[in-house]
Design an enzyme around this catalytic site. Structure first.
Site, PDB file in Angstrom:
ATOM      1  N   LEU A  40       8.542  32.661 -54.499  1.00 45.01           N
ATOM      2  CA  LEU A  40       9.480  32.895 -53.403  1.00 45.01           C
ATOM      3  C   LEU A  40      10.805  33.545 -53.809  1.00 45.01           C
ATOM      4  O   LEU A  40      11.661  33.816 -52.960  1.00 45.01           O
ATOM      5  CB  LEU A  40       9.771  31.615 -52.597  1.00 45.01           C
ATOM      6  CG  LEU A  40       8.804  31.455 -51.416  1.00 45.01           C
ATOM      7  CD1 LEU A  40       7.522  30.774 -51.858  1.00 45.01           C
ATOM      8  CD2 LEU A  40       9.433  30.677 -50.297  1.00 45.01           C
ATOM      9  N   CYS A  47      13.503  24.116 -50.246  1.00 50.65           N
ATOM     10  CA  CYS A  47      13.739  25.281 -49.403  1.00 50.65           C
ATOM     11  C   CYS A  47      12.574  26.266 -49.405  1.00 50.65           C
ATOM     12  O   CYS A  47      12.676  27.345 -48.836  1.00 50.65           O
ATOM     13  CB  CYS A  47      15.028  25.977 -49.841  1.00 50.65           C
ATOM     14  SG  CYS A  47      15.000  26.533 -51.556  1.00 50.65           S
ATOM     15  N   LEU A  48      11.482  25.911 -50.052  1.00 51.61           N
ATOM     16  CA  LEU A  48      10.345  26.831 -50.064  1.00 51.61           C
ATOM     17  C   LEU A  48       9.535  26.688 -48.780  1.00 51.61           C
ATOM     18  O   LEU A  48       9.379  25.589 -48.252  1.00 51.61           O
ATOM     19  CB  LEU A  48       9.426  26.565 -51.259  1.00 51.61           C
ATOM     20  CG  LEU A  48      10.016  26.718 -52.656  1.00 51.61           C
ATOM     21  CD1 LEU A  48       8.897  26.751 -53.683  1.00 51.61           C
ATOM     22  CD2 LEU A  48      10.886  27.951 -52.792  1.00 51.61           C
ATOM     23  N   CYS A  49       8.986  27.813 -48.353  1.00 52.04           N
ATOM     24  CA  CYS A  49       8.233  27.828 -47.115  1.00 52.04           C
ATOM     25  C   CYS A  49       6.798  27.396 -47.363  1.00 52.04           C
ATOM     26  O   CYS A  49       5.858  28.161 -47.188  1.00 52.04           O
ATOM     27  CB  CYS A  49       8.305  29.235 -46.524  1.00 52.04           C
ATOM     28  SG  CYS A  49       8.041  29.240 -44.773  1.00 52.04           S
ATOM     29  N   THR A  50       6.650  26.159 -47.838  1.00 53.77           N
ATOM     30  CA  THR A  50       5.318  25.574 -48.022  1.00 53.77           C
ATOM     31  C   THR A  50       5.430  24.064 -47.854  1.00 53.77           C
ATOM     32  O   THR A  50       6.411  23.463 -48.312  1.00 53.77           O
ATOM     33  CB  THR A  50       4.721  25.885 -49.416  1.00 53.77           C
ATOM     34  OG1 THR A  50       3.710  24.906 -49.710  1.00 53.77           O
ATOM     35  CG2 THR A  50       5.772  25.824 -50.522  1.00 53.77           C
TER      36      THR A  50
END
Ligand SMILES: *Cc1c(COP(=O)(O)O)cnc(C)c1O
Length: 411
Positions: free
Chosen positions: A396, A355-358
């Site tokens: 995050l 779910c991390l934006c990377t």
């Protein structure tokens, strides 16, 4: 489609994932939410029993806490091993709750004066990483009026990593260059320190049993050479560890019985100066790595340009190693499964992404799995060592996952 590594036998075979004799849903209920790490203590116990059985009687097993410092796990392991190896004051505090100070050793570069002082006061053995650290430890011992327990970590004068012994060692932030070790040992003893012996650590995640046996043989020979040059018998020779576990397709488990037998022969034939020495190996990954499962729930299922993505509520902030960003050059897939469909045929090729934006946050890359939908739980195996502890949990700002110990006698 890309291949996945092997699921440890303890977790394979049932229709639904069973951990510690219980359906995985039991652990989710207990945790109250996903994601969660579950470690099965019975897997760890089996590894320790097998290893102790395989090793010669003179060789003890130490647990390197940094592989997994979850306090209930450390508590359960401590009575089963001869020693605990720590690499910070925080780990030392944890170890001191569970083990006599004489069975704890403290390695690691950059120990602060306050850490040295805490170790000396407690009676923990310090594995000296440099001559400067030796000077500081001696000065602190003198100031406190306490005899410090000091071992010397050795940076070998040949390459222990491969099977061939390349002459000419490397530069290293760890340990004292072998050629300076005898003089340092003499200096420590003359200064009145309680010299505990040598610590010779040769690397991590080795899967070649012959190379491990050769490394151990070379390590014993080096310890004997240094002891002879110093004119003193080391009370303990810590031979390091480095035993790996199979993570990836084609990896095969090491043969600890063969390694133990070879070590036994080597110790029987060792020079006289080591006749009364004790020996130890220190392991993290091999003892605990296979015991852990990371359970994370699918929150979104999406298709993009012909590829299916299962987006889960966990990610690399908990299990960095599975994303291929901890100590690997080429990204390969850890074993993964859909927890309720362990026995089902794979139906599609999917990527399990966190779910991390990377874009780094990919727990499984184009693997074959049974059909899974929002709400289903994915299991990522081999999460027992260098999992949560080696992950950027603050990145995050998502919550920390729960950790649970199965078969601890407590749950
Ligand atoms: C990390 C470490 C270990 C444990 O290594 P594993 O590969 O987990 O077995 C042992 N000893 C020292 C000094 C370490 O730094």
């Amino acid at each position: 489609m890309k291949p996945m590594g092997p699921i440890p036998p303890e977790f394979a075979g049932d229709e639904r994932l069973t951990i510690g004799g219980r359906d995985f849903s039991h652990w989710l209920d207990l945790a109250g939410d996903t994601p969660v790490f579950v470690y099965d203590m019975s897997v760890v116990e089996a590894r320790i029993a097998r290893l102790l059985n395989a090793l010669p009687g003179r060789v003890g097993v130490h647990y390197a806490i940094k592989a997994n410092p979850f306090p209930p796990l450390v508590q359960a392991i401590a009575p089963l091993v001869g020693g605990l190896d720590v690499a910070s004051a925080g780990e030392m505090d944890l170890a001191l709750k569970r083990k006599q100070p004489g069975a704890i050793s403290f390695a690691g570069p950059g120990k602060r004066d306050a850490e040295l002082e805490a170790a000396i006061t407690a009676g923990v053995t310090i594995n000296l990483e440099s001559e400067g650290e030796a000077d500081r430890a001696l000065a602190i011992g003198e100031r406190l009026g306490v005899t410090p327990r000091l071992a010397v970590r050795v940076n070998p004068d040949f390459d222990l990593r491969g099977s061939g012994m390349k002459m000419g060692g490397r530069a290293s932030p760890f340990g004292v260059d072998a050629e300076h070790v005898p003089a340092l040992v003499q200096r420590l003893c003359e200064a009145g320190a309680d010299w505990r012996g040598f610590h010779i650590f040769a690397g991590s995640q080795a899967l070649d049993s012959d190379a491990i046996a050769e490394t151990q043989a070379a390590t014993v020979a080096l310890a004997a050479r240094l002891a002879e040059a110093a004119g003193r018998t080391p009370p303990l020779v810590n031979l390091g560890g480095g035993f790996g576990i199979p993570y990836f397709p084609g990896d095969t488990p090491i043969d600890v019985e063969r390694i133990g037998a070879a070590l036994g022969e080597r110790l029987d034939a060792a020079p006289d100066i080591l006749r009364t020495s004790e020996f130890a190996i220190e392991l993290g990954r091999w003892l605990v790595g296979e015991s852990g499962v990371y359970l994370t729930r699918i929150v979104d299922r999406k298709e993009s340009r012909g590829e299916v993505f299962l987006v889960v509520d966990g990610g690399l902030h908990h299990q960095l190693a599975a994303s291929g960003n901890f100590g690997t050059v080429v990204r390969r897939n850890y074993p993964a499964a859909i927890a309720a469909k362990m026995a089902e045929e794979a139906q599609e090729t999917v990527s399990v992404v966190g779910c991390l934006c990377t874009p780094l946050d990919r727990l499984a890359d184009r693997v074959a799995l049974p059909r899974a939908d929002v709400g289903d739980v994915a299991a990522i195996f081999l999460a027992g060592a260098y999992g949560l502890t080696a992950s950027p949990t603050v990145f995050l700002g998502h919550p920390k996952p729960a950790e649970l110990l199965a078969n601890s006698g407590q749950t």
